[in-house]
Design a protein around this motif. Structure first.
Motif, mmCIF file in Angstrom:
data_model
loop_
_atom_site.group_PDB
_atom_site.id
_atom_site.type_symbol
_atom_site.label_atom_id
_atom_site.label_comp_id
_atom_site.label_asym_id
_atom_site.label_seq_id
_atom_site.Cartn_x
_atom_site.Cartn_y
_atom_site.Cartn_z
ATOM 1 N N GLY A 33 66.108 -10.192 -20.330
ATOM 2 C CA GLY A 33 65.256 -9.798 -21.408
ATOM 3 C C GLY A 33 65.995 -8.764 -22.366
ATOM 4 N N GLU A 34 66.967 -8.132 -21.609
ATOM 5 C CA GLU A 34 67.999 -7.253 -22.364
ATOM 6 C C GLU A 34 68.898 -8.180 -23.171
ATOM 7 O OE1 GLU A 34 69.557 -4.156 -19.770
ATOM 8 O OE2 GLU A 34 67.501 -3.619 -19.362
ATOM 9 N N LEU A 36 68.635 -11.258 -24.244
ATOM 10 C CA LEU A 36 67.942 -11.802 -25.222
ATOM 11 C C LEU A 36 67.737 -10.907 -26.371
ATOM 12 C CD1 LEU A 36 65.194 -14.026 -23.672
ATOM 13 C CD2 LEU A 36 67.032 -14.882 -25.133
ATOM 14 N N ARG A 37 67.437 -9.548 -26.084
ATOM 15 C CA ARG A 37 67.198 -8.587 -27.207
ATOM 16 C C ARG A 37 68.488 -8.426 -27.995
ATOM 17 N NH1 ARG A 37 63.362 -7.117 -23.644
ATOM 18 N NH2 ARG A 37 64.532 -5.793 -22.425
ATOM 19 N N GLN A 38 69.490 -8.298 -27.018
ATOM 20 C CA GLN A 38 70.875 -7.912 -27.673
ATOM 21 C C GLN A 38 71.309 -9.030 -28.685
ATOM 22 O OE1 GLN A 38 73.199 -7.140 -24.184
ATOM 23 N NE2 GLN A 38 72.164 -4.879 -23.850
ATOM 24 N N ILE A 40 69.442 -11.298 -30.035
ATOM 25 C CA ILE A 40 69.001 -11.358 -31.420
ATOM 26 C C ILE A 40 69.204 -10.465 -32.147
ATOM 27 C CG2 ILE A 40 66.832 -11.291 -32.051
ATOM 28 C CD1 ILE A 40 65.726 -12.396 -29.462
ATOM 29 N N LYS A 41 69.556 -9.030 -31.689
ATOM 30 C CA LYS A 41 69.789 -7.950 -32.610
ATOM 31 C C LYS A 41 71.291 -8.228 -33.338
ATOM 32 C CE LYS A 41 70.484 -3.262 -32.660
ATOM 33 N NZ LYS A 41 70.581 -1.644 -31.959
ATOM 34 N N GLY A 47 71.260 -15.915 -30.359
ATOM 35 C CA GLY A 47 70.323 -15.034 -30.647
ATOM 36 C C GLY A 47 69.348 -15.668 -31.386
ATOM 37 N N LYS A 51 65.572 -16.460 -30.939
ATOM 38 C CA LYS A 51 64.493 -15.898 -31.925
ATOM 39 C C LYS A 51 63.521 -16.774 -32.425
ATOM 40 C CE LYS A 51 64.058 -12.569 -35.687
ATOM 41 N NZ LYS A 51 65.011 -11.677 -36.835
#
Length: 190
Positions: A33-34, A36-38, A40-41, A47, A51
């Motif tokens: 999860g982390e 994926l968030r990184q 995407i950011k 990413g 997204k």
């Protein structure tokens, strides 16, 4: 290098115990999860792909997750090892992780399964909802997540048991007691 997989039902204490394993053994915590968030950011190619899938309401496919893991492992060859939290989620992902680690001269050292009765999981997650206000911690969603865990993730235990790396750990009691149970296993690893 020590590579640990910490898994169990939602609410079994994976996040809490991952932090204790990271601190004690100086390992890198890996949460899909982390990651994926990184990704995407940072608007990486992976990413952006993830997204688009998430925004369309789809799950991120295994090949995207595996590519992210491959990049992460390749870019952190200086670490003493990893604690994989929430990955792998399926036997196919477990097989891919084994291949990925072999390409980097590593292997899964131990799979630590936190066993917690469903009633306790439900109680923990409902309490988390009260404390943290997480909307996904409602009874219907919890029961669905438990069902997905039993059908898709739990078979990982049998996969790693055949390799001799699966350890079942009592996930009930005080946080420190559970940590000690995990430490006793990891301390005996080669």
């Amino acid at each position: 290098m020590i590579n640990l997989i910490l898994f169990g039902a939602p609410g079994s204490g994976k996040g809490t115990q991952s932090a204790h394993l990271v601190d004690r053994y100086h390992l890198m915590h890996v949460s899909t999860g982390e990651i994926l968030r990184q990704e995407i950011k940072a608007e990486t190619e992976l990413g952006l792909r993830a997204k688009a899938l998430i925004e369309a309401g789809h799950l991120v496919p295994d090949e995207v997750i595996i590519s992210m893991m491959e990049d992460l492992v390749a870019s952190h060859n200086e670490v003493k090892g990893f604690v994989f939290d929430g990955f792998p989620r399926t036997v196919a992902q477990a097989e891919a992780l084994d291949q990925l680690l072999q390409r980097h001269n590593g292997k899964v050292s131990a799979v630590l399964e936190l066993n917690v009765p469903d009633e306790m999981v439900i109680e923990r997650l409902l309490l988390r909802k009260e404390k943290e206000g997480r909307s996904d911690d409602n009874l219907e969603t919890i029961n669905n997540r438990l069902n997905v865990y039993r059908t898709q993730t739990a078979p990982i235990a049998a996969y790693y048991a055949r390799q001799g790396t699966h350890y079942s750990v009592d996930g009930t009691g005080e946080v420190k007691e559970i940590s000690e149970r995990l430490f006793q296993i990891v301390d005996k690893l080669d």
